[in-house]
Structure formats: C-alpha cells, structure tokens
Motif scaffolding. Sequence first.
Motif, PDB file in Angstrom:
ATOM      1  N   VAL A 160      -8.143  -0.822  -3.861  1.00 17.33           N
ATOM      2  CA  VAL A 160      -7.085  -1.647  -3.259  1.00 17.33           C
ATOM      3  C   VAL A 160      -7.474  -3.119  -3.278  1.00 17.33           C
ATOM      4  O   VAL A 160      -6.668  -3.993  -3.629  1.00 17.33           O
ATOM      5  N   GLU A 204     -10.627   2.011  -0.876  1.00 14.49           N
ATOM      6  CA  GLU A 204     -10.490   0.616  -0.461  1.00 14.49           C
ATOM      7  C   GLU A 204     -11.004  -0.357  -1.534  1.00 14.49           C
ATOM      8  O   GLU A 204     -10.481  -1.459  -1.671  1.00 14.49           O
ATOM      9  N   THR A 242      -4.648   7.048  -3.744  1.00 12.18           N
ATOM     10  CA  THR A 242      -4.456   5.703  -3.217  1.00 12.18           C
ATOM     11  C   THR A 242      -3.624   4.920  -4.233  1.00 12.18           C
ATOM     12  O   THR A 242      -3.923   4.954  -5.421  1.00 12.18           O
ATOM     13  N   ARG A 289       0.846  -1.201   0.000  1.00 15.54           N
ATOM     14  CA  ARG A 289       0.000   0.000   0.000  1.00 15.54           C
ATOM     15  C   ARG A 289       0.877   1.246   0.000  1.00 15.54           C
ATOM     16  O   ARG A 289       1.846   1.351   0.763  1.00 15.54           O
ATOM     17  N   VAL A 294      -1.147   1.214  -4.986  1.00 12.73           N
ATOM     18  CA  VAL A 294      -0.548  -0.068  -4.617  1.00 12.73           C
ATOM     19  C   VAL A 294       0.657  -0.267  -5.535  1.00 12.73           C
ATOM     20  O   VAL A 294       0.656   0.150  -6.688  1.00 12.73           O
ATOM     21  N   GLY A 307      -5.532  -5.572  -5.703  1.00  8.84           N
ATOM     22  CA  GLY A 307      -4.701  -6.412  -4.865  1.00  8.84           C
ATOM     23  C   GLY A 307      -4.840  -7.889  -5.204  1.00  8.84           C
ATOM     24  O   GLY A 307      -3.950  -8.693  -4.896  1.00  8.84           O
TER      25      GLY A 307
END
Length: 205
Positions: free
Chosen positions: A196, A193, A65, A58, A67, A200
Amino acid sequence: YKEPYLEGLSSSDIGAGGNDGLGYVRGAIDLVSDPAVKGYCVEVVNYLSDATSSNPKRGFGTSRTAVWGLQRPPMLDGAKTLLRCERGAGYDDVLPTLLPFFATNARSQVEISVHEANGDLRRKLTDAGVNASIKVAVEDDEQYKETARTMGDGYYNVVTIGEGSMKDYPMAGQFVSLFFPLGHIKSTMVDDEEFVTYFGKSDKW
C-alpha cells in the motif's frame, strides 16, 4: 444532467463540499459563455476534486490487499493525448475535455492543436492561462496531418473537437472515464502495508 440544473451553477460552486483544492480553475470556467456548459464544467471539476481528494483508495477485501482510484493516462514516453481543435471549435467546446488535464497533475500529458484560422479560441486559451502549462500548437490542416503522420502511433489518444461538440451532458464520472482510466492494483497478501505504501506513492494516481 438537465440544462436547467447546470444553468443554476457557477464557478463559486466549485468545492462547495468543502474541498477547494481545484478552485484555481474558476477563472478558466468564468470565460465559458454558455450557462449550461459552464455548469457542466463545474460538475466535472467537483467530480475530479472528490475522486482525487484521497487517491488511491484502500480496498475492503479480506483475502487480498488492493488500492484503486482514478488514474492518469498511461505514462509512456511521448504517449500524450492530443486535442485537435478545428476551425469552428469554440472555447465552450474545448474546455470540458481539457479540464481533466488542466485541473490535475495530468496537464503534462496533453497537447492542443488549434486550427490557424481559429484566433478566438487561441485568445481564450491564453486568457485562461492554458498556454502557461500546456503546449498549444497553431496548425492548418496540412500541418496537422504532417504532425499526425510524423507521430504515427505516438499519441495515446487523439480527440477531434469541432463546433458544437458539447451537445449532451453525461454524468461527470463517465465523461472523465473517456480520457482517464479507473484502475486498481492487488497484492495476494492480506494487510500488505508495504504494498500500500509503495503503490500509494506512484505517479500514476
């Protein structure tokens, strides 16, 4: 790395930091003859273990945001990395380049072409269990040229490995970056989120 340091390492040092998820490659590394090359393989595997134990990571920006992390090569149809092992290439020459694929989920993205006269290398690859999960073709020079011609630009990367290829020992992360990209993905939203969670789970990491 300096050779005296590498020569002091063995396959038992894989996962010495507590992460032993890649310990199954010990047998392959134990087949390496040169102590410095063997130690370098240990460093490469420990780097891969550290880089992928939590992947992607992260980002810490405040306005977006993100990653990021070590990624597999581009996952395009048929776009694999080909390792062409010449007549004089030894197992010690090949394994450091093969390990980033053999020791990770990118093993389906590499193929090996071994010169037909290189029986020693073929036997070592079999003993290491490489053939069980990675395609190993046996080709003379003309057959290899035909393969390269037929594939055209189909390969993402072609790496030619000859005798004595391992002459230097660059930092493991820099060496792996020759074959794997280190990348990131951003969302323009703060604390996204959903972004992510979605990225992810990508097979890219």
